[in-house]
Design a protein around this motif. Structure first.
Motif, PDB file in Angstrom:
ATOM      1  N   ILE A   1      23.750  18.915 -22.429  1.00  0.00           N
ATOM      2  CA  ILE A   1      23.469  17.492 -22.302  1.00  0.00           C
ATOM      3  C   ILE A   1      24.761  16.685 -22.465  1.00  0.00           C
ATOM      4  N   THR A   2      24.877  15.566 -21.725  1.00  0.00           N
ATOM      5  CA  THR A   2      26.052  14.711 -21.899  1.00  0.00           C
ATOM      6  C   THR A   2      25.746  13.635 -22.934  1.00  0.00           C
ATOM      7  N   PHE A   3      26.808  13.021 -23.454  1.00  0.00           N
ATOM      8  CA  PHE A   3      26.595  12.002 -24.475  1.00  0.00           C
ATOM      9  C   PHE A   3      25.819  10.821 -23.890  1.00  0.00           C
ATOM     10  N   GLU A   4      26.094  10.489 -22.623  1.00  0.00           N
ATOM     11  CA  GLU A   4      25.380   9.376 -21.979  1.00  0.00           C
ATOM     12  C   GLU A   4      23.873   9.642 -21.939  1.00  0.00           C
ATOM     13  N   MET A   5      23.498  10.897 -21.621  1.00  0.00           N
ATOM     14  CA  MET A   5      22.073  11.236 -21.590  1.00  0.00           C
ATOM     15  C   MET A   5      21.447  11.069 -22.967  1.00  0.00           C
ATOM     16  N   MET A   6      22.165  11.518 -23.990  1.00  0.00           N
ATOM     17  CA  MET A   6      21.637  11.389 -25.359  1.00  0.00           C
ATOM     18  C   MET A   6      21.449   9.923 -25.718  1.00  0.00           C
ATOM     19  N   LEU A   7      22.453   9.125 -25.358  1.00  0.00           N
ATOM     20  CA  LEU A   7      22.405   7.689 -25.634  1.00  0.00           C
ATOM     21  C   LEU A   7      21.179   7.069 -24.959  1.00  0.00           C
ATOM     22  N   PHE A   8      20.966   7.440 -23.701  1.00  0.00           N
ATOM     23  CA  PHE A   8      19.842   6.893 -22.941  1.00  0.00           C
ATOM     24  C   PHE A   8      18.505   7.280 -23.587  1.00  0.00           C
ATOM     25  N   ILE A   9      18.387   8.552 -23.979  1.00  0.00           N
ATOM     26  CA  ILE A   9      17.130   9.012 -24.587  1.00  0.00           C
ATOM     27  C   ILE A   9      16.899   8.324 -25.936  1.00  0.00           C
ATOM     28  N   ILE A  10      17.970   8.185 -26.719  1.00  0.00           N
ATOM     29  CA  ILE A  10      17.836   7.545 -28.033  1.00  0.00           C
ATOM     30  C   ILE A  10      17.334   6.104 -27.882  1.00  0.00           C
ATOM     31  N   VAL A  11      17.893   5.368 -26.942  1.00  0.00           N
ATOM     32  CA  VAL A  11      17.441   3.987 -26.745  1.00  0.00           C
ATOM     33  C   VAL A  11      15.977   3.977 -26.319  1.00  0.00           C
ATOM     34  N   ASN A  12      15.583   4.962 -25.498  1.00  0.00           N
ATOM     35  CA  ASN A  12      14.191   5.029 -25.055  1.00  0.00           C
ATOM     36  C   ASN A  12      13.232   5.396 -26.179  1.00  0.00           C
ATOM     37  N   THR A  13      13.645   6.300 -27.059  1.00  0.00           N
ATOM     38  CA  THR A  13      12.736   6.680 -28.139  1.00  0.00           C
ATOM     39  C   THR A  13      12.640   5.573 -29.187  1.00  0.00           C
TER      40      THR A  13
END
Lengths: 178, 191
Positions: free
Chosen positions: B127-139
């Protein structure tokens, strides 16, 4: 309240109208475009399906096994110390796992405690401020098929926990008499 | 996810054995499989619908206008997305849909956003950091007005169902900020 509700209702119809009109203005064959885009949906859902299956089976099994009630009892003791209604435990545990189940649990809490009770208010804020984390994780990770998620899952779980503590504290601040 | 899944399954079997609910366990896994199919069918409809609409946005060139308009906001958070990349638009749409409580639009657009982010790093299984960031904002589920919750409170005769709007908003923003804080802190440790 009313304005936001109106904007929510307007946003999708206006957005679709604008997109289609803009496409027509740019002489794009809008209908064919829509079809070719929509074709991709099947592939996406097929890719996500196994991830969804895995998480749904695990969550349902967890609820049915009675492990859920055990976790509830375990946490009740802690909450009693902080004068937090016991019912909050069930909503805090179910919300990250299942959207439909948490809605059922929430309705039940409101029914048994009354809509203006502390338990209902805390549950309402948790319902509004927490997300079905594991569903989101399954779908979004499944969509791109990443295997190594590094520290994402622990961070999500920890953030959920903190979010629930924040929700409880804020309600206790806003409604001190409860 | 591996750990989460193994824990959920093993704990479930262990507890259904202790509680004499082995039968319920077996029933529940079939029920889970059934709801996965139901949710997938539902997703098939809305994901295809939104992919069709976003295709019009892409082919008409609207996407370039939108992404150059939104990139100032999104690139503050997602520093590694190149200008005018489609990910900027899909991320913005997903955030806006979440903000207005439009779950049926938010999930398909979020899937699109994840795929656009993946296109920045094709072939990688990590996973890339951008993907993690996106998922965190969504959760963190940032939403202006929780309509469903207010509806239920009102149905059961609450004196003031909208009283929870402000505390919910505050709780959401605080927990989102905190989640982002944890993510950035953990990144420092693991770098």
């Amino acid at each position: 309240m009313k304005t936001v509700s109106l904007i929510s209702q307007l946003i999708i119809p206006l957005f679709i109208l604008f997109t289609i009109l803009y496409g027509c203005a740019k002489r794009v064959r809008v209908y064919d475009c829509f079809i070719s885009g929509a074709k991709g949906g099947v592939g996406v859902v097929i890719r996500i399906f196994p991830y969804l299956l895995a998480i749904f089976v695990a969550v349902k099994a967890f609820q049915a096994s009675g492990a859920f009630e055990f976790a509830q009892e375990l946490l009740q003791g802690i909450l009693e110390v902080f004068h937090v209604p016991i019912d909050v435990v069930s909503i805090a545990l179910i919300k990250p796992l299942s959207g439909s189940a948490s809605l059922g649990v929430f309705t039940n809490i409101v029914k048994t405690n009354g809509p203006d009770s502390l338990a209902s208010l805390i549950s309402a804020v948790i319902m509004g401020s927490a997300e079905t984390t594991f569903y989101v994780l399954a779908i979004y990770l499944g969509a791109v098929g990443v295997k190594r998620t590094r520290y994402l899952v622990p961070v999500c779980v920890f953030a959920d926990l903190v979010g629930i503590i924040i929700s409880i504290s804020i309600v206790k601040l806003f409604f001190p008499l409860g | 996810m591996n750990t989460v899944w193994v824990l959920l399954i093993v704990i479930s079997i262990f507890f259904s054995f202790l509680n004499g609910r082995l039968d319920e366990f077996t029933k529940s896994i079939f029920e889970g499989a059934k709801s996965a199919v139901e949710v997938s069918l539902f997703l098939l409809g809305i994901v295809s619908l939104w992919l069709g609409i976003t295709k019009i946005i892409e082919n008409s060139g609207l996407i370039h206008r939108l992404s150059s308009f939104f990139q100032y906001f999104v690139r503050k958070l997602f520093k590694n997305i190149p200008p005018e990349h489609p990910a900027i638009t899909s991320i913005t749409f997903n955030f806006l849909a979440n903000l207005f409580g439009l779950g049926n639009a938010a999930t398909p657009l979020g899937i699109k956003a994840m795929q656009d982010l993946k296109a920045l790093n094709p072939g990688r299984e990590t996973i890339t950091f951008e993907m993690m960031l996106f998922i965190i904002v969504n959760t963190a589920s940032i939403q202006l007005i929780p309509f469903t919750v207010i509806g239920i409170l009102a149905d059961h005769g609450s004196k003031d169902p909208s009283a929870i709007v402000l505390p919910t908003l505050l709780a959401t923003f605080l927990s989102a900020l905190f989640a982002l804080g944890i993510l950035f802190a953990v990144r420092r440790v693991f770098k």
